[in-house]
Design a protein around this motif. Sequence first.
Motif, PDB file in Angstrom:
ATOM      1  N   HIS A   5      32.612  70.122 -42.194  1.00  0.00           N
ATOM      2  CA  HIS A   5      31.569  71.650 -41.387  1.00  0.00           C
ATOM      3  C   HIS A   5      31.098  71.898 -42.766  1.00  0.00           C
ATOM      4  O   HIS A   5      30.690  71.686 -43.380  1.00  0.00           O
ATOM      5  CB  HIS A   5      32.577  72.815 -41.722  1.00  0.00           C
ATOM      6  CG  HIS A   5      34.108  72.625 -40.246  1.00  0.00           C
ATOM      7  ND1 HIS A   5      34.978  71.745 -40.566  1.00  0.00           N
ATOM      8  CD2 HIS A   5      33.931  72.604 -39.393  1.00  0.00           C
ATOM      9  CE1 HIS A   5      35.996  71.538 -39.496  1.00  0.00           C
ATOM     10  NE2 HIS A   5      34.958  72.137 -38.359  1.00  0.00           N
ATOM     11  N   ASP A   6      29.622  73.040 -41.641  1.00  0.00           N
ATOM     12  CA  ASP A   6      28.985  73.522 -42.687  1.00  0.00           C
ATOM     13  C   ASP A   6      29.243  74.639 -43.601  1.00  0.00           C
ATOM     14  O   ASP A   6      30.640  74.887 -42.757  1.00  0.00           O
ATOM     15  CB  ASP A   6      27.489  73.894 -41.866  1.00  0.00           C
ATOM     16  CG  ASP A   6      27.702  75.127 -41.093  1.00  0.00           C
ATOM     17  OD1 ASP A   6      29.013  75.964 -41.004  1.00  0.00           O
ATOM     18  OD2 ASP A   6      27.484  74.650 -39.345  1.00  0.00           O
ATOM     19  N   THR A   9      30.829  78.406 -41.226  1.00  0.00           N
ATOM     20  CA  THR A   9      31.812  77.569 -40.781  1.00  0.00           C
ATOM     21  C   THR A   9      32.929  77.209 -41.589  1.00  0.00           C
ATOM     22  O   THR A   9      33.745  77.955 -40.995  1.00  0.00           O
ATOM     23  CB  THR A   9      31.482  76.385 -40.047  1.00  0.00           C
ATOM     24  OG1 THR A   9      30.043  76.566 -38.903  1.00  0.00           O
ATOM     25  CG2 THR A   9      32.846  76.187 -39.335  1.00  0.00           C
ATOM     26  N   THR A  12      34.252  81.188 -42.734  1.00  0.00           N
ATOM     27  CA  THR A  12      34.602  81.296 -41.425  1.00  0.00           C
ATOM     28  C   THR A  12      35.195  81.012 -41.334  1.00  0.00           C
ATOM     29  O   THR A  12      37.149  81.609 -41.068  1.00  0.00           O
ATOM     30  CB  THR A  12      33.929  81.141 -40.301  1.00  0.00           C
ATOM     31  OG1 THR A  12      32.390  81.389 -40.134  1.00  0.00           O
ATOM     32  CG2 THR A  12      34.090  82.317 -39.439  1.00  0.00           C
ATOM     33  N   GLU A  13      36.055  80.115 -41.353  1.00  0.00           N
ATOM     34  CA  GLU A  13      37.317  79.393 -41.054  1.00  0.00           C
ATOM     35  C   GLU A  13      38.295  79.310 -41.810  1.00  0.00           C
ATOM     36  O   GLU A  13      39.609  79.847 -42.231  1.00  0.00           O
ATOM     37  CB  GLU A  13      37.938  77.709 -40.302  1.00  0.00           C
ATOM     38  CG  GLU A  13      37.201  77.492 -39.254  1.00  0.00           C
ATOM     39  CD  GLU A  13      36.833  75.545 -39.049  1.00  0.00           C
ATOM     40  OE1 GLU A  13      36.096  75.580 -38.060  1.00  0.00           O
ATOM     41  OE2 GLU A  13      37.343  75.005 -40.361  1.00  0.00           O
TER      42      GLU A  13
END
Length: 422
Positions: A5-6, A9, A12-13
Motif C-alpha cells: 500500500h502507499d 493508505t 489510515t488502515e
Amino acid sequence: MSRSHDTGTLATETAALIMGRLSDKLPAMTRSIQELLAHERSEMAGDGELMALLYDAVQGNLEAFFPAIRHGIPIERIAPPTAALEHARRMAQRGTDVDELVRAYRLGHHSVLKLVLDEVRAAKLDAELGLQVFEEIAAGSFAYIDQVSHQVVTAYQVERDRWLSNRNQMRALRVREVLDGGDLDIDETTDLIRYPLRRVHLALIVWCAEHADGDELATMERFVAELAVVLGARERPLFVASDRTTGWAWVPLPADADDPVGRIRAVVRSRRDAPWLATGNPLEGLAGFRDSHRQAVTARAVAMAPGAPPRPVTAANEPGLMVAAQFGADLEHARSWVGQVLGPLAANTDNDERLRETLRGFLRNSSSFKSSADELHLHVNSVKYRVQRAIERRGRSIEEDRIDVEVALLLCHWFGAGVLAP
C-alpha cells in the motif's frame, strides 16, 4: 504489515486498527475521563448530581468519534451525542459558566490524545508510520471537538436563555445568591424569595426519574408542600428547581417539631410515587438556611455515589454519613484502602455483606454481643458466629487497628459496590 500500500493508505488502515483496540477499552476510558473531569472541573459533576449523565456524555462522544476513524466517516456527518447535549442543558439550568463546559471538552480531548499516543506506542510501529498514524487520529479528533463543542455550547445557550426567561427561575437565582454567602438584608430577601429566613429550616434535595409528560418539578413541589403540612409548618415551604429533575427545598419548621426526618421517612414509605430525598439538619436563621442546604447536598452526594445502595431518604444526621462523605471524592482510593484493611471481607457478596454489617453493629455497640443482638434482631450466638467468621474472612485480629476497621466498614455500608472488590 504489507508494504504494497502507499504510505497514506497504510497509515489510515493502521489508525483504524488502533481505534479498534481502543474501542475494546471504551468502558475503562470512559470512567477514567469521567473521573478526571469530575475532579478537575467539578462543575461538570454538579456536586455529584450529574455524574451518571457525565459518564454517558463522555461515552457518547467516544462512541461517535471512534467509528469515524475506523470507517472513514466524515466528521461533519456525525451528530452530537444526545447525552452530551442534555449535559450541557443541565449545566445551563444550574447557572454554570459556559467556559467551564469549553474547558472540560479541551481537558477531555487532551486525555483522549494521551490514550491514543499510548496505544500507538504499544503497537511498536516504525517511527515514521507511528507519527503519521497519530497525526491522522489527532487531526480527526480536533475536527470532531471543534464541531461538537460548538454544538453543545449552542445547546447550552439556548437552554440558558429559555431557563432565565422563566419567572420562577429568577427566584432560584435569588436563592443561589443567598447560598453564596455574604451580607444581605434578611427582611428584604425574605420578601424577594417569599420565604421566612428567620425560622428553623430543614433543607431538602429532591429528585426523581424523568416523566413522559415532563411535569417532574411540579410533582415534586406538590410533594414538598404535603411534607410541610405533615411536619407542622405554618408557612409555605420554599421550592426551587436545580435542574429538570432535581429540586432544592426548605421547610420552615415550628419550634416544637419532633423528629422531622422520621416523619419524612414515614411519608416516603407510604407513597409509591415518592421522589428520592436527601435532608440536612434543622438549623436556625440565615446561617441555618445555608448550612442545612450544604448538609443536604453532602448527603445526596453520598446517596448518588457510583455503586451506593439505593436509599429513598438519606439524612445528614445518620451516624457516619459525614465521615463517609470525606471519602466520596476519590472512591478508587477508598476502594483500595478498604481492600487493604478488610482483606477478603471486602468482597461484594451477600454473605460478606451480612458479616460486615454484623461486625459493624458489634463494634458500634462497644463489642457487646447482647447489645448487638438486640439492635440487629439476632440471637446472641448468631452474632458471635458472624463476628468470628468476619474476623476469619479478614484474616487477622481487629484489636490493633479497630478504628481503621470501623471506618472501612462504614464506607462499605454507605458506598456499597463502589468500594468493594468485585
